[in-house]
Design a protein around this motif. Structure first.
Motif, PDB file in Angstrom:
ATOM      1  N   LEU A  47       0.836  -1.197   0.000  1.00 41.08           N
ATOM      2  CA  LEU A  47       0.000   0.000   0.000  1.00 41.08           C
ATOM      3  C   LEU A  47       0.873   1.250   0.000  1.00 41.08           C
ATOM      4  CD1 LEU A  47      -2.722  -0.938   2.655  1.00 41.08           C
ATOM      5  CD2 LEU A  47      -2.743  -1.344   0.193  1.00 41.08           C
ATOM      6  N   LYS A  48       0.389   2.287  -0.662  1.00 39.72           N
ATOM      7  CA  LYS A  48       1.071   3.582  -0.676  1.00 39.72           C
ATOM      8  C   LYS A  48       0.336   4.525   0.272  1.00 39.72           C
ATOM      9  CE  LYS A  48       2.397   2.991  -5.537  1.00 39.72           C
ATOM     10  NZ  LYS A  48       2.263   3.549  -6.921  1.00 39.72           N
ATOM     11  N   SER A  49       0.996   4.880   1.357  1.00 38.66           N
ATOM     12  CA  SER A  49       0.341   5.714   2.369  1.00 38.66           C
ATOM     13  C   SER A  49      -0.066   7.080   1.835  1.00 38.66           C
ATOM     14  CB  SER A  49       1.269   5.883   3.571  1.00 38.66           C
ATOM     15  OG  SER A  49       2.498   6.469   3.168  1.00 38.66           O
ATOM     16  N   SER A  50       0.605   7.546   0.776  1.00 39.01           N
ATOM     17  CA  SER A  50       0.296   8.859   0.208  1.00 39.01           C
ATOM     18  C   SER A  50      -0.851   8.829  -0.793  1.00 39.01           C
ATOM     19  CB  SER A  50       1.540   9.440  -0.473  1.00 39.01           C
ATOM     20  OG  SER A  50       1.993   8.568  -1.511  1.00 39.01           O
ATOM     21  N   ASP A  51      -1.277   7.620  -1.158  1.00 40.16           N
ATOM     22  CA  ASP A  51      -2.335   7.460  -2.161  1.00 40.16           C
ATOM     23  C   ASP A  51      -3.675   7.293  -1.464  1.00 40.16           C
ATOM     24  OD1 ASP A  51      -3.999   6.845  -4.266  1.00 40.16           O
ATOM     25  OD2 ASP A  51      -2.610   5.425  -5.191  1.00 40.16           O
ATOM     26  N   LYS A  52      -4.621   8.165  -1.777  1.00 36.70           N
ATOM     27  CA  LYS A  52      -5.942   8.107  -1.149  1.00 36.70           C
ATOM     28  C   LYS A  52      -6.642   6.784  -1.429  1.00 36.70           C
ATOM     29  CE  LYS A  52     -10.100  10.926  -0.514  1.00 36.70           C
ATOM     30  NZ  LYS A  52     -10.831  12.143  -0.960  1.00 36.70           N
ATOM     31  N   LYS A  53      -6.363   6.198  -2.593  1.00 37.51           N
ATOM     32  CA  LYS A  53      -6.986   4.931  -2.949  1.00 37.51           C
ATOM     33  C   LYS A  53      -6.503   3.783  -2.065  1.00 37.51           C
ATOM     34  CE  LYS A  53      -7.707   6.043  -7.845  1.00 37.51           C
ATOM     35  NZ  LYS A  53      -7.360   5.669  -9.244  1.00 37.51           N
ATOM     36  N   ASP A  54      -5.324   3.961  -1.462  1.00 34.87           N
ATOM     37  CA  ASP A  54      -4.749   2.905  -0.632  1.00 34.87           C
ATOM     38  C   ASP A  54      -4.965   3.149   0.858  1.00 34.87           C
ATOM     39  OD1 ASP A  54      -3.924   1.235  -2.603  1.00 34.87           O
ATOM     40  OD2 ASP A  54      -1.803   1.739  -2.524  1.00 34.87           O
ATOM     41  N   GLN A  55      -5.983   3.937   1.201  1.00 37.77           N
ATOM     42  CA  GLN A  55      -6.343   4.150   2.600  1.00 37.77           C
ATOM     43  C   GLN A  55      -7.375   3.093   2.992  1.00 37.77           C
ATOM     44  OE1 GLN A  55      -4.662   6.529   4.357  1.00 37.77           O
ATOM     45  NE2 GLN A  55      -3.572   6.835   2.429  1.00 37.77           N
ATOM     46  N   PRO A  56      -6.991   2.062   3.757  1.00 36.26           N
ATOM     47  CA  PRO A  56      -7.912   0.950   4.049  1.00 36.26           C
ATOM     48  C   PRO A  56      -9.183   1.421   4.755  1.00 36.26           C
ATOM     49  CG  PRO A  56      -5.660   0.398   4.671  1.00 36.26           C
ATOM     50  CD  PRO A  56      -5.669   1.860   4.365  1.00 36.26           C
ATOM     51  N   GLN A 234     -10.557   1.511  -1.599  1.00 39.40           N
ATOM     52  CA  GLN A 234     -10.226   1.482  -0.178  1.00 39.40           C
ATOM     53  C   GLN A 234     -10.646   0.165   0.475  1.00 39.40           C
ATOM     54  OE1 GLN A 234     -12.003   5.105   1.324  1.00 39.40           O
ATOM     55  NE2 GLN A 234     -10.267   6.348   0.665  1.00 39.40           N
ATOM     56  N   MET A 235     -11.711  -0.440  -0.018  1.00 41.64           N
ATOM     57  CA  MET A 235     -12.101  -1.756   0.479  1.00 41.64           C
ATOM     58  C   MET A 235     -11.043  -2.796   0.098  1.00 41.64           C
ATOM     59  SD  MET A 235     -15.572  -3.956  -0.282  1.00 41.64           S
ATOM     60  CE  MET A 235     -16.555  -3.071   0.927  1.00 41.64           C
ATOM     61  N   TRP A 236     -10.573  -2.739  -1.126  1.00 36.08           N
ATOM     62  CA  TRP A 236      -9.534  -3.659  -1.581  1.00 36.08           C
ATOM     63  C   TRP A 236      -8.232  -3.427  -0.810  1.00 36.08           C
ATOM     64  CZ3 TRP A 236      -8.437  -8.116  -3.114  1.00 36.08           C
ATOM     65  CH2 TRP A 236      -7.297  -8.452  -3.842  1.00 36.08           C
TER      66      TRP A 236
END
Length: 338
Positions: A47-56, A234-236
């Motif tokens: 996951l990329k912490s800076s990417d909004k898509k990768d915010q669980p 974010q679900m993924w």
């Protein structure tokens, strides 16, 4: 030295660019889903912490979590109210009209036009089967069709209900098992009437592929009826993070109530009017545009949406509660089964 034809280099670059564009507009999975919209990162991609898509984030779809497993709810993707309301309403009208239909049929002298009479009879039979199908689907589909992610055994179990075209046949409940090492994810896109309004809706799809290939063996829809792909990204991200690290780096989420509530069903299309703590949680996890649009459409169509909420409640009351088989409960260490 042989000369390269004029424009040959440009033509070659053009072909390469066309290939790249084709790859960007098609799925890496084969066969491609008819609803395909976007491929998602592989299950082991960090996951990329800076990417909004990768915010669980699982929003309201968490049922249960411990160190080894988490159960994802699909209750919000099951819509039975409108189908059940249509099936019951038209069935009542159909039964009430049968004497008049029979009389008209006899007065039409069917023996004089046997082909037309047979076609009409088949159409009426088809309508009756369709109505029975809608009613059975509304009351027999389980209240939830959860998906269980087993980190310890690197498995995914999906509770699936398989309706058939024949309403008189036995509709089975099956458990699909996916090997996490062969799972890929994609987003599907469906445009049309969703039971609420005409709009575009997205869904998260998991596909199991043959080992070391992108050839799909099976697919399951994990989440549907979503207004924006960001929710699915974010679900993924949550699923990937849990399956690789467990819950230690995930934000705690309080499971949303799954009991059958008349208030919740009645106000399904009117979240702005639900002033309870549950209503606040619902509004907090909805897109502002979707929230306003849903209310704007729901107010003038209250005569349709409120009865649909009542039928949603009836359908949930009559539906069965899903229960994982004992072997899965034992294997995964699932402790919340009643």
């Amino acid at each position: 030295m042989s000369e390269e034809p004029l424009g040959g280099g440009l033509a070659e670059k053009g072909c390469q660019q066309q290939v790249i564009e084709m790859q960007e507009t098609g799925s890496k999975l084969q066969p491609q889903s008819p609803y395909w919209y976007e491929d998602l990162p592989g299950p082991t991609v960090p996951l990329k912490s800076s990417d909004k898509k990768d915010q669980p984030n699982l929003a309201l779809d968490l049922n249960y979590v411990n160190e080894d497993v988490f159960e994802l709810s699909r209750a919000s993707s099951i819509q039975r109210g409108f189908g059940l309301m249509f099936g019951v309403g038209v069935s009542i009208a159909f039964v009430a009209m049968l004497p008049f239909i029979g009389q008209m049929y006899q007065e039409g002298h069917p023996e004089e036009s046997p082909v037309i009479a047979s076609v009409l009879a088949l159409m009426l039979l088809g309508l009756a089967i369709l109505l029975l199908h809608l009613i059975k689907r509304g009351v027999r589909t389980p209240r939830d069709l959860p998906v269980l992610f087993d980190r310890k055994n690197q498995k995914v179990f999906a509770f699936e209900y398989l309706p058939k075209a024949n309403p008189f046949a036995k509709w089975k409940t099956v458990i699909k098992e996916l090997d996490w090492s062969r799972v890929e994810a994609e987003i599907g896109k469906i445009a049309g009437y969703t039971g609420k309004t005409y709009s575009v809706r997205y869904g998260l799809i998991l596909a199991q592929c043959e080992a070391n290939t992108t050839k799909v063996q099976d697919r399951i829809i994990v989440k549907s009826q979503v207004a924006t792909p960001l929710v699915l990204h974010q679900m993924w991200a949550y699923i990937r993070c849990f399956m690789s690290e467990g819950p230690k780096n995930l934000r705690g989420i309080r499971p949303f109530p799954r009991d059958v509530s008349f208030r919740r069903c009645l106000l399904e299309f009117y979240p702005l009017f639900d002033r309870t703590e549950e209503g606040a949680r619902l509004r907090a996890n909805m897109h502002v545009v979707e929230l306003v649009l849903l209310t704007a459409v729901g107010i003038p169509l209250f005569w349709l949406f409120l009865p649909a909420g009542v039928f949603e409640y009836v359908g949930q009351r009559l539906a069965s509660e899903p229960t994982w088989p004992a072997e899965i409960v034992s294997q995964a260490g699932l402790m919340h089964q009643d």
